[in-house]
Design a protein around this motif. Structure first.
Motif, short mmCIF file in Angstrom:
data_model
loop_
_atom_site.label_atom_id
_atom_site.label_comp_id
_atom_site.label_asym_id
_atom_site.label_seq_id
_atom_site.Cartn_x
_atom_site.Cartn_y
_atom_site.Cartn_z
N TRP A 16 3.87 -22.95 5.05
CA TRP A 16 5.05 -22.33 4.45
C TRP A 16 4.88 -22.27 2.94
O TRP A 16 4.32 -23.18 2.34
CB TRP A 16 6.25 -23.21 4.76
CG TRP A 16 7.57 -22.52 4.87
CD1 TRP A 16 8.35 -22.07 3.85
CD2 TRP A 16 8.30 -22.25 6.06
NE1 TRP A 16 9.51 -21.53 4.33
CE2 TRP A 16 9.50 -21.63 5.71
CE3 TRP A 16 8.05 -22.47 7.41
CZ2 TRP A 16 10.45 -21.23 6.61
CZ3 TRP A 16 8.99 -22.07 8.33
CH2 TRP A 16 10.18 -21.45 7.94
N GLY A 17 5.42 -21.24 2.33
CA GLY A 17 5.42 -21.13 0.88
C GLY A 17 6.61 -21.84 0.27
O GLY A 17 7.76 -21.54 0.60
N ALA A 18 6.35 -22.77 -0.61
CA ALA A 18 7.43 -23.55 -1.25
C ALA A 18 8.35 -22.66 -2.09
O ALA A 18 9.51 -23.01 -2.30
CB ALA A 18 6.83 -24.65 -2.11
N ASN A 19 7.84 -21.53 -2.54
CA ASN A 19 8.63 -20.64 -3.40
C ASN A 19 9.02 -19.34 -2.68
O ASN A 19 9.33 -18.35 -3.33
CB ASN A 19 7.84 -20.31 -4.67
CG ASN A 19 7.42 -21.57 -5.39
OD1 ASN A 19 8.23 -22.47 -5.60
ND2 ASN A 19 6.17 -21.66 -5.75
N ASP A 20 9.00 -19.37 -1.36
CA ASP A 20 9.34 -18.19 -0.56
C ASP A 20 10.84 -17.91 -0.68
O ASP A 20 11.66 -18.76 -0.32
CB ASP A 20 8.95 -18.43 0.89
CG ASP A 20 9.04 -17.18 1.75
OD1 ASP A 20 9.84 -16.28 1.44
OD2 ASP A 20 8.27 -17.10 2.73
N PRO A 25 12.05 -22.77 1.82
CA PRO A 25 11.48 -23.96 2.43
C PRO A 25 12.48 -24.81 3.22
O PRO A 25 12.09 -25.56 4.09
CB PRO A 25 10.90 -24.75 1.26
CG PRO A 25 11.27 -24.04 0.03
CD PRO A 25 11.83 -22.72 0.38
N ASP A 26 13.77 -24.66 2.94
CA ASP A 26 14.76 -25.39 3.73
C ASP A 26 14.66 -25.04 5.21
O ASP A 26 15.03 -25.84 6.07
CB ASP A 26 16.18 -25.09 3.25
CG ASP A 26 16.49 -25.76 1.91
OD1 ASP A 26 15.73 -26.65 1.50
OD2 ASP A 26 17.50 -25.37 1.30
N HIS A 29 11.79 -27.42 7.07
CA HIS A 29 11.97 -28.85 7.31
C HIS A 29 12.54 -29.23 8.67
O HIS A 29 12.18 -30.28 9.21
CB HIS A 29 12.77 -29.47 6.17
CG HIS A 29 12.03 -29.41 4.86
ND1 HIS A 29 10.90 -30.16 4.61
CD2 HIS A 29 12.22 -28.64 3.77
CE1 HIS A 29 10.44 -29.88 3.41
NE2 HIS A 29 11.22 -28.95 2.88
N HIS A 41 2.38 -27.95 6.26
CA HIS A 41 1.82 -27.67 4.93
C HIS A 41 2.82 -26.81 4.16
O HIS A 41 3.12 -25.70 4.57
CB HIS A 41 0.49 -26.91 5.04
CG HIS A 41 -0.55 -27.63 5.81
ND1 HIS A 41 -1.35 -28.60 5.24
CD2 HIS A 41 -0.91 -27.55 7.11
CE1 HIS A 41 -2.18 -29.06 6.16
NE2 HIS A 41 -1.92 -28.45 7.31
N LEU A 42 3.32 -27.34 3.06
CA LEU A 42 4.21 -26.60 2.17
C LEU A 42 3.40 -26.28 0.91
O LEU A 42 3.10 -27.17 0.12
CB LEU A 42 5.44 -27.44 1.84
CG LEU A 42 6.58 -26.75 1.14
CD1 LEU A 42 7.11 -25.59 1.97
CD2 LEU A 42 7.70 -27.73 0.84
N GLU A 44 2.26 -24.29 -2.66
CA GLU A 44 2.83 -23.79 -3.92
C GLU A 44 2.57 -22.30 -4.06
O GLU A 44 1.70 -21.86 -4.81
CB GLU A 44 2.24 -24.57 -5.11
CG GLU A 44 2.77 -25.97 -5.23
CD GLU A 44 4.29 -26.01 -5.41
OE1 GLU A 44 4.83 -25.17 -6.16
OE2 GLU A 44 4.93 -26.88 -4.79
#
Length: 70
Positions: A16-20, A25-26, A29, A41-42, A44
């Motif tokens: 997943w992209g942390a800045n998507d 990203p919520d 989780h 995997h999150l 950057e």
């Protein structure tokens, strides 16, 4: 989907992209909460993670599939 995951516990790969901004990203989780066998995997990056992390993601997919197929 979450009920299916909680009930059947399939091995799952999450990248997943942390800045998507399209799929924040919520949304990633809950998979960690509901699945016992999750590789998470999150990264950057944003929504188009493959553009920046294509080789990394491909390597994770190959490794994951090789562990769960014969």
């Amino acid at each position: 989907w979450q009920e299916y995951f909680r009930r059947f516990q399939p091995p799952t790969l999450i990248v997943w992209g942390a800045n998507d901004q399209i799929f924040p990203p919520d949304g990633a989780h809950p998979f960690r909460r509901d699945l016992k066998n999750v590789e998470f995997h999150l990264l950057e990056t944003g929504h188009f993670a493959l553009e920046e992390f294509g080789e990394f993601i491909a390597d994770r997919i190959v490794d994951f599939v090789s562990r769960y197929t014969s």
